[in-house]
Design a protein around this motif. Structure first.
Motif, short mmCIF file in Angstrom:
data_model
loop_
_atom_site.label_atom_id
_atom_site.label_comp_id
_atom_site.label_asym_id
_atom_site.label_seq_id
_atom_site.Cartn_x
_atom_site.Cartn_y
_atom_site.Cartn_z
N VAL A 1 8.40 -5.07 5.11
CA VAL A 1 8.48 -4.56 3.74
C VAL A 1 7.08 -4.36 3.17
CG1 VAL A 1 9.14 -5.17 1.38
CG2 VAL A 1 10.75 -5.53 3.25
N ILE A 2 6.19 -5.31 3.41
CA ILE A 2 4.81 -5.21 2.89
C ILE A 2 4.07 -4.06 3.57
CG2 ILE A 2 2.60 -6.40 2.69
CD1 ILE A 2 4.12 -9.02 2.44
N ASP A 3 4.22 -3.94 4.88
CA ASP A 3 3.58 -2.83 5.61
C ASP A 3 4.03 -1.48 5.06
OD1 ASP A 3 2.16 -4.51 7.25
OD2 ASP A 3 3.65 -4.48 8.87
N SER A 4 5.33 -1.36 4.81
CA SER A 4 5.86 -0.11 4.27
C SER A 4 5.31 0.17 2.88
CB SER A 4 7.38 -0.18 4.24
OG SER A 4 7.93 1.00 3.66
N ALA A 5 5.18 -0.87 2.06
CA ALA A 5 4.67 -0.69 0.70
C ALA A 5 3.22 -0.22 0.70
CB ALA A 5 4.81 -2.01 -0.07
N ILE A 6 2.40 -0.84 1.55
CA ILE A 6 0.98 -0.46 1.61
C ILE A 6 0.83 0.95 2.17
CG2 ILE A 6 -1.26 -1.01 2.62
CD1 ILE A 6 -0.37 -3.95 2.68
N THR A 7 1.57 1.26 3.22
CA THR A 7 1.48 2.59 3.84
C THR A 7 1.87 3.68 2.86
OG1 THR A 7 2.01 1.63 6.00
CG2 THR A 7 2.23 4.01 5.77
N SER A 8 2.92 3.45 2.07
CA SER A 8 3.41 4.48 1.14
C SER A 8 2.48 4.70 -0.04
CB SER A 8 4.80 4.09 0.63
OG SER A 8 4.76 2.87 -0.08
N THR A 9 1.55 3.77 -0.28
CA THR A 9 0.61 3.92 -1.40
C THR A 9 -0.78 4.36 -0.95
OG1 THR A 9 0.08 1.55 -1.31
CG2 THR A 9 1.82 2.23 -2.83
N ILE A 10 -0.96 4.61 0.34
CA ILE A 10 -2.30 4.96 0.83
C ILE A 10 -2.80 6.25 0.20
CG2 ILE A 10 -3.51 5.85 2.87
CD1 ILE A 10 -2.27 3.72 4.51
#
Length: 340
Positions: free
Chosen positions: A255-264
């Motif tokens: 979930v955290i990986d997806s959140a960071i990737t989507s805000t890059i």
């Protein structure tokens, strides 16, 4: 708005330990230099002499600064105020030299640069009072330079400013913690504050290591970095909360990986735009804005790093879970509403 979209999530949290070890080493190095070398405080903090001079035309600040450096002052503070003709000069305390002697020596040196002679002139203020001011007269008898004011900043003033600066820093930290704890959860508040303090200490470590002058403008930049870094952390935490709702079967690190990737993409646009503005101040702002822009540059770069690799990973290690942000839906009892 997005420049690009990454379809596959980047496994940031897989390497969280490595990045946090790097952060810890950098943090400890900054603390070491702070205690070993200390900060090179400006006149506002450690006291000194402040002169206000007035030129008949726009003053050459770099030329004045160069003259003072030749006199033995390593980093004299030379800034304009009110108009381009008014200049404020800040000089550190000299052992065995009074503020009057310092101001006289500096003014006479600046007068020689203007190829004039110093002389006391009788001026009339707006209230009709006669005041004797020191002026530099050229060969034609015109004012080439006027000494407007001389002040001595004592050590007690510097102690008061230091205390006020620390109070401002504490108030900002407490306010940020309270905001994050209310909006998200205490684990996010703790992780964000650790990440932000990480940024502040590293900025101070740079200034201690290179012995750059630490002034009130640098303190203002540090407070600005605190708010700026929190903004990035809030965006990531908010996306984590959304992903907990959408990705119910995913693990916490996914979930955290997806959140960071989507805000890059947003991170690149926001921080890139801000960094361009700060770099323009650093390159073209002159000595007056140099250290202010330098502190912001360091803070922005490490702010991105800490929001992604420090705040998010610490929240993960503190045991953040879906139930911390989303209350579980209570299943309705079959007996509810039954008629007995």
């Amino acid at each position: 708005m997005e420049f690009f979209r990454i379809k596959k999530d980047i496994p940031f949290m897989r390497h969280a330990l490595i990045f946090n070890v790097i952060s810890a080493v950098t943090f400890l190095a900054a603390v070491f230099f702070l205690f070993h070398k200390g900060l090179h405080l400006s006149v506002e903090f450690k006291g000194g002499t402040v002169l206000e001079v007035k030129y008949p035309k726009a003053a050459n600040l770099e030329g004045i600064r160069g003259t003072l450096i030749k006199m033995g002052y390593e980093e004299p503070g030379v800034t304009s105020f009110d108009t381009a003709r008014d200049v404020m000069i800040r000089l550190p305390v000299e052992k065995g030299v009074t503020a009057a002697n310092t101001s006289q020596r500096v003014f006479e040196t600046l007068c020689k640069v203007e190829q004039g002679t110093t002389k006391g002139i009788d001026t009339v203020t707006d209230k009709g009072e006669h005041v004797i001011k020191t002026a530099c007269l050229d060969a034609a008898g015109n004012e080439a330079l006027v000494l407007q004011k001389v002040e001595f900043v004592g050590p007690q003033v510097g102690d008061e400013l230091t205390q006020n600066g620390l109070n401002a820093l504490v108030v900002v930290i407490l306010g940020v913690m309270a905001y994050l704890a209310v909006r998200f959860e205490w684990k996010y508040a703790v992780s964000a504050i650790i990440a932000n303090l990480h940024d502040v200490v590293i900025i101070l470590g740079f200034f201690a290591f290179f012995q750059w002058e630490f002034s009130l403008t640098v303190l203002a930049a540090i407070l600005a970095v605190l708010g700026y870094s929190v903004n990035e952390s809030v965006v990531i935490f908010d996306r984590i909360r959304e992903n907990f709702r959408k990705q119910r079967k995913a693990s916490v690190h996914e979930v955290i990986d997806s959140a960071i990737t989507s805000t890059i993409s947003r991170t690149i646009i926001t921080h890139g735009s801000t960094q361009m503005m700060v770099l323009s101040m650093l390159v073209f702002g002159g000595q007056t804005l140099h250290h202010f822009a330098l502190a912001l540059t360091i803070g922005i770069c490490f702010g991105i790093y800490s929001s992604v690799f420090v705040a998010a990973s610490i929240a993960m290690w503190l045991g953040v879970k879906r139930e911390d942000l989303i209350k579980p839906i209570k299943e309705k009892d079959e007996t509810d509403g039954a008629v007995v």
